[in-house]
Design a protein around this motif. Structure first.
Motif, PDB file in Angstrom:
ATOM      1  N   GLU A 119     -10.180  15.082  49.072  1.00  0.00           N
ATOM      2  CA  GLU A 119      -9.534  13.768  49.771  1.00  0.00           C
ATOM      3  C   GLU A 119      -8.325  13.569  49.241  1.00  0.00           C
ATOM      4  O   GLU A 119      -7.284  13.176  50.017  1.00  0.00           O
ATOM      5  N   THR A 122      -5.673  16.154  50.314  1.00  0.00           N
ATOM      6  CA  THR A 122      -5.341  16.063  51.505  1.00  0.00           C
ATOM      7  C   THR A 122      -4.154  15.123  51.977  1.00  0.00           C
ATOM      8  O   THR A 122      -3.304  15.109  52.392  1.00  0.00           O
ATOM      9  N   LYS A 123      -4.844  14.035  51.125  1.00  0.00           N
ATOM     10  CA  LYS A 123      -3.746  12.707  51.588  1.00  0.00           C
ATOM     11  C   LYS A 123      -2.414  12.991  50.702  1.00  0.00           C
ATOM     12  O   LYS A 123      -1.328  12.680  51.381  1.00  0.00           O
TER      13      LYS A 123
END
Length: 429
Positions: A119, A122-123
């Motif tokens: 996460e 990806t961010k």
């Protein structure tokens, strides 16, 4: 993603820097005042956030590089923020604080890039893309193919990431009459780049309304090759140095890469036909990365910097970290530490002023900043060198960092990262 668009406007007055947009109006330029309003009053004075402060005027008859005595060739009056308030209009909080009144401490932890969760990873890459493809609502940059002619000077509304590139580009261009610049080859080097990373982190947080954003670091001692030069991270490259079409960065186009040394040229645009280039290890004089032993030996150096405060000095932590004091060993390298990583990547990162076009720049410099922090832990009594004629222009302790608003002195950032709202996750070498 939104398409990146460049909007060109004629510049009404002679200026050669990136500036807050409210400070580029005719009124601001003619009165030499950069005191934008925040919630209805200049510098948020009615809210007690700051005040419009006057500085000593500088009278010049001949052209002087505007980065000298920054930014007083343009403005006599600028915002001076109070307490924990910050920003060119005092509308932001100082690094390490948040909230409407800037009274809530805020600390982030910069992780090693391989330690990011899926996460977080990806961010991070989504936010990089967002910063490259969305116009900054706060800043403009300038271009010119002949700064002696006002008609060639143009504002450019640029993406946040392109503003970021431009800031390093102009700070790293040689000063008039010298081979020196305000961000390298002198005592300001690691602190200028510390501020540079903090600027980008905060602007991304503002742009995305996500105060958890941080720039991870790349520990390049963990491998004998670039282990983030693949499509899981920053893109693999082919024999010509081009980034794989499978990577988002294959579509990124460099800016300001036409003439990095001429004061007569500012960030010429060429329809963005070029691409990021990378050929890791392709230069036989820089075909390896620094080792954990190199890092440890650097941290052991006791003196922060020594006269003459340049790239030739010996036994200077700053110069060894920057990579000009090269170990004489079996590797027969032409550079070391920070510089070696730039040269090892053998492409866009080799051209210092415009190296930021390759986003690996920021995770590389985040690790350089981590090494600085570990050195400061090991040498708690270290201080920034006192003002001296041998220190390059723009890098003296009391000089203001170019080209940042509001004004901040070089010596301000010689403190621990926690003071500025971040720390580094542990990572053994």
């Amino acid at each position: 993603m939104l398409q990146f668009v460049m909007l060109l406007l004629l510049l009404p007055n002679s200026l050669d820097a990136h500036f807050p947009k409210p400070c580029t109006t005719d009124e601001a330029l003619n009165t030499k005042t950069c005191c934008p309003e925040w919630e209805g009053s200049p510098c948020g004075v009615r809210a007690g956030r700051g005040e419009c402060d006057s500085y000593n005027k500088i009278q010049t008859t001949d052209y002087i590089d505007y980065r000298e005595n920054w930014p007083f060739h343009f403005y006599d009056s600028l915002c001076r923020c109070h307490g924990n308030f910050d920003g060119f209009d005092c509308g932001l909080c100082k690094h390490g604080f948040k909230g409407h009144h800037c009274n809530i401490t805020h600390t982030t932890e910069r992780k090693e890039i391989h330690s990011l969760t899926e996460e977080e990873k990806t961010k991070f890459f989504n936010y990089l893309e967002y910063s490259k493809t969305n116009i900054s609502s706060k800043y403009s940059i300038l271009t010119s193919n002949d700064t002696s002619k006002e008609s060639t000077l143009k504002f450019i509304n640029a993406s946040l990431y392109d503003v970021y590139i431009w800031m390093h580009y102009y700070a790293a261009k040689p000063l008039k009459g010298t081979g020196r610049n305000v961000a390298h080859e002198g005592p300001a080097f690691p602190f200028w780049h510390r501020m540079f990373l903090l600027f980008f982190e905060r602007e991304v947080r503002e742009m995305t309304s996500d105060d958890s954003f941080f720039i991870p670091y790349w520990n390049w001692t963990k491998s004998d090759h670039c282990d983030i030069c693949n499509n899981d991270y920053f893109g693999e490259s082919d024999a010509t140095g081009l980034i794989s079409p499978q990577s988002q960065f294959s579509k990124w186009k460099p800016i300001c890469d036409k003439d990095n040394n001429s004061l007569g040229i500012i960030c010429i645009q060429d329809l963005k036909e070029n691409s990021i280039l990378r050929n890791p290890g392709g230069d036989p004089t820089s075909n390896t990365l620094p080792t954990s032993s190199d890092v440890q030996k650097t941290i052991e150096v006791s003196e922060y910097d020594v006269r003459e405060y340049n790239k030739s000095v010996k036994h200077s932590f700053r110069n060894i970290l920057e990579g000009y004091d090269v170990p004489q060993d079996f590797r027969q390298l032409n550079s070391a530490m920070h510089n070696l990583v730039h040269n090892y990547l053998n492409g866009t990162m080799c051209d210092v002023p415009t190296a930021v076009n390759d986003p690996i720049f920021m995770v590389h410099h985040s690790f350089v900043d981590k090494i600085l922090e570990e050195w400061m832990d090991a040498h708690p009594d270290a201080t920034y060198p006192e003002n001296s004629d041998t220190i390059p222009e723009g890098q003296k302790a009391d000089d203001f960092m170019v080209p940042f608003f509001p004004l901040v002195q070089n010596k301000y950032f010689m403190d621990h990262t926690i003071t500025f709202g971040y720390k580094y996750a542990d990572d053994d070498y």
